[in-house]
Structures are given as C-alpha cells and as structure tokens.
Scaffold this active site. Structure first.
Site, PDB file in Angstrom:
ATOM      1  N   ASP A 148       7.414  -0.702   4.744  1.00 31.05           N
ATOM      2  CA  ASP A 148       8.096   0.590   4.729  1.00 31.05           C
ATOM      3  C   ASP A 148       7.310   1.683   5.443  1.00 31.05           C
ATOM      4  O   ASP A 148       6.130   1.518   5.763  1.00 31.05           O
ATOM      5  CB  ASP A 148       8.407   1.008   3.280  1.00 31.05           C
ATOM      6  CG  ASP A 148       7.236   0.794   2.317  1.00 31.05           C
ATOM      7  OD1 ASP A 148       6.128   0.528   2.783  1.00 31.05           O
ATOM      8  OD2 ASP A 148       7.444   0.905   1.104  1.00 31.05           O
ATOM      9  N   ASN A 174       8.348   2.248 -11.882  1.00 29.80           N
ATOM     10  CA  ASN A 174       9.710   1.986 -12.369  1.00 29.80           C
ATOM     11  C   ASN A 174      10.228   0.644 -11.858  1.00 29.80           C
ATOM     12  O   ASN A 174      11.411   0.357 -11.933  1.00 29.80           O
ATOM     13  CB  ASN A 174      10.654   3.115 -11.931  1.00 29.80           C
ATOM     14  CG  ASN A 174      10.792   3.194 -10.417  1.00 29.80           C
ATOM     15  OD1 ASN A 174      10.136   2.458  -9.683  1.00 29.80           O
ATOM     16  ND2 ASN A 174      11.641   4.090  -9.952  1.00 29.80           N
ATOM     17  N   HIS A 221       9.963  -0.368  -8.680  1.00 28.93           N
ATOM     18  CA  HIS A 221      10.406  -0.391  -7.270  1.00 28.93           C
ATOM     19  C   HIS A 221       9.523  -1.311  -6.431  1.00 28.93           C
ATOM     20  O   HIS A 221       8.350  -1.531  -6.734  1.00 28.93           O
ATOM     21  CB  HIS A 221      10.525   1.015  -6.672  1.00 28.93           C
ATOM     22  CG  HIS A 221       9.240   1.724  -6.418  1.00 28.93           C
ATOM     23  ND1 HIS A 221       8.969   2.978  -6.923  1.00 28.93           N
ATOM     24  CD2 HIS A 221       8.144   1.388  -5.681  1.00 28.93           C
ATOM     25  CE1 HIS A 221       7.768   3.359  -6.520  1.00 28.93           C
ATOM     26  NE2 HIS A 221       7.244   2.412  -5.765  1.00 28.93           N
ATOM     27  N   GLU A 268      14.419   1.324  -4.912  1.00 30.37           N
ATOM     28  CA  GLU A 268      14.420   1.746  -6.306  1.00 30.37           C
ATOM     29  C   GLU A 268      15.300   0.801  -7.120  1.00 30.37           C
ATOM     30  O   GLU A 268      16.144   0.086  -6.567  1.00 30.37           O
ATOM     31  CB  GLU A 268      14.967   3.181  -6.404  1.00 30.37           C
ATOM     32  CG  GLU A 268      14.159   4.207  -5.635  1.00 30.37           C
ATOM     33  CD  GLU A 268      12.760   4.469  -6.221  1.00 30.37           C
ATOM     34  OE1 GLU A 268      12.418   3.909  -7.277  1.00 30.37           O
ATOM     35  OE2 GLU A 268      12.012   5.246  -5.601  1.00 30.37           O
TER      36      GLU A 268
END
Ligand code: F6R
Length: 214
Positions: A67, A133, A135, A140
């Site tokens: 990314d 979380n 991800h 996400e």
C-alpha cells in the site's frame, strides 16, 4: 493456517526472517510481498544482516508493497516508498527497479497493479502486519474478499493510529491505495506477524473467530 507463538517482537522478526531467507535461498528470483509499519522492522533488520553476511541475495528478487498513501510522493518522509527505501531497499543488494509500490500520485494506475504482479509471476510469499481493528494493508474490516488493488478511504481510527507519524492528525492523508484481499490471498504463501498486547483481540478473532470480511 499454522500459528507460531513467540516471546516478543524481536523473536517474531527473527522467525519471519528465517522463513523469508529460506525461500530466497531456494528461489533467488522470489517475488516477495512486503508491508510497512513497525511490525516488520525487526524482520527487515535480520534480512539486511543476512544479506550483508552473504547468506541471501536480493539481486534477482522482485518486491511488491501492499500500500501507499494517496497524494504523497516517494520523497515524502511518511510515504511508504520512503519508508521502504530507508528501512530496507537502500541496505540490501536489491535492484530498485524491481521494487514496486502503488504510486500515490497516480491512483489511476491502481487498477494495473494486480496485472504487474501477475506479469511478475504472482507473489510467492507475502509478509503482512495486522491493524488494531484487524485491518490488512489498508483494507478495513468489511472489505470484500473479491477486492483487488483499489483506492481506500481511511477510517478515523486508522487516521488516528497513524497520526503519530505526522505533525498533526490533519496532515494524515485521507485516502490510500491498497492491494485488496483477493490480491493478497492470491499469494502462494503468507506470513502475518502480529505483536503487542493491543493486537490481542484482533489476533484472537483472526485465529478463533469465524471467517468473515470483518
Ligand atoms: C502497512 C500495512 C498496515 C500495517 C498495520 C499494522 O503496509 O499494511 O496494515 O501492517 O497498520 O501496523 P504496525 O505494524 O505499525 O502495527
């Protein structure tokens, strides 16, 4: 899935580096998927040491990073290109033109990133971190299993978690380009490294929970 429990992030980095080094020794033209963040740093340090000792060479290795922030160029200190150059690429014998990272300034090229990976023969081994979380990359919870490399809007929790690297929260880009879950799952092998008590919930749901896009 094989779960390897270790004492600390140092040992996690060592174990991951042993697996990666072994794959490079068996296949000097390995296509390696890479991540940024704090988790892979111990792994990268061991890979650099192995390269300097002559145990492994990256001369024929190709890398694809997961990314990049949208809107940052490769000279920006918080861009993932800058991170990779400083923390790994400049310190090993890799050819920079074999290191691929989504182009934060050309998001329209995101759609072509999976073609580039396919042209390189597909990712042999993908290294991943894990967000608080759950991800993966910038995907996400709730991102489709079918997603390929795409533009992602960052959630508030991710912007807040990453604000520590910028002067202020307002400086954190609000979008990124990320390989999708399908791009990642296309890899022939994956090592996901997660360290720290604050990842415990995400790890337990990953290991023990039901399989879902969450
Ligand atoms: C970065 C990436 C992210 C990180 C995750 C964990 O390329 O893919 O998903 O792996 O945010 O970050 P750290 O390792 O800093 O806890």
């Amino acid at each position: 899935m094989k779960v390897i429990k270790v004492k600390n992030s140092e040992e996690a980095g060592l174990r991951a580096s042993i697996i990666i080094s072994n794959r490079i020794q068996n296949n000097p033209s390995l296509v390696l998927g890479l991540a940024t963040g704090s988790t892979p740093l111990p792994t990268y340090e061991h890979l650099i040491a192995n390269n300097r000792k002559g145990l492994i060479s990256f001369a024929n290795v190709t890398t694809f990073n997961l990314d990049e922030y949208r809107g940052l160029n490769g000279q920006h200190p918080q861009s993932y290109r800058f991170f990779m150059n400083e923390n790994l690429f400049k310190k090993i014998d890799i050819k920079l033109d074999r290191t691929f990272i989504p182009d934060g300034l050309n998001p329209s090229e995101a759609a072509n990133y999976d073609n580039l990976i396919a042209e390189a023969g597909g990712i042999d081994l993908q290294l991943l971190g894990l967000g608080l979380n759950g991800h993966i990359g910038f995907n996400e919870p709730g991102t489709s299993f079918e997603s390929l490399t795409h533009i992602v809007g960052l959630t508030d929790s991710t912007i807040e978690a990453n604000a520590r690297f910028f002067e202020s929260k307002e400086d954190v880009p609000t979008q990124a380009i990320s390989m999708g879950l399908k791009s990642i799952m296309n890899a022939k092998e994956i090592i996901l490294v997660a360290t720290g008590a604050n990842k415990a919930l995400a790890v337990s749901q990953l290991v023990k929970g039901t399989l879902s896009e969450e």
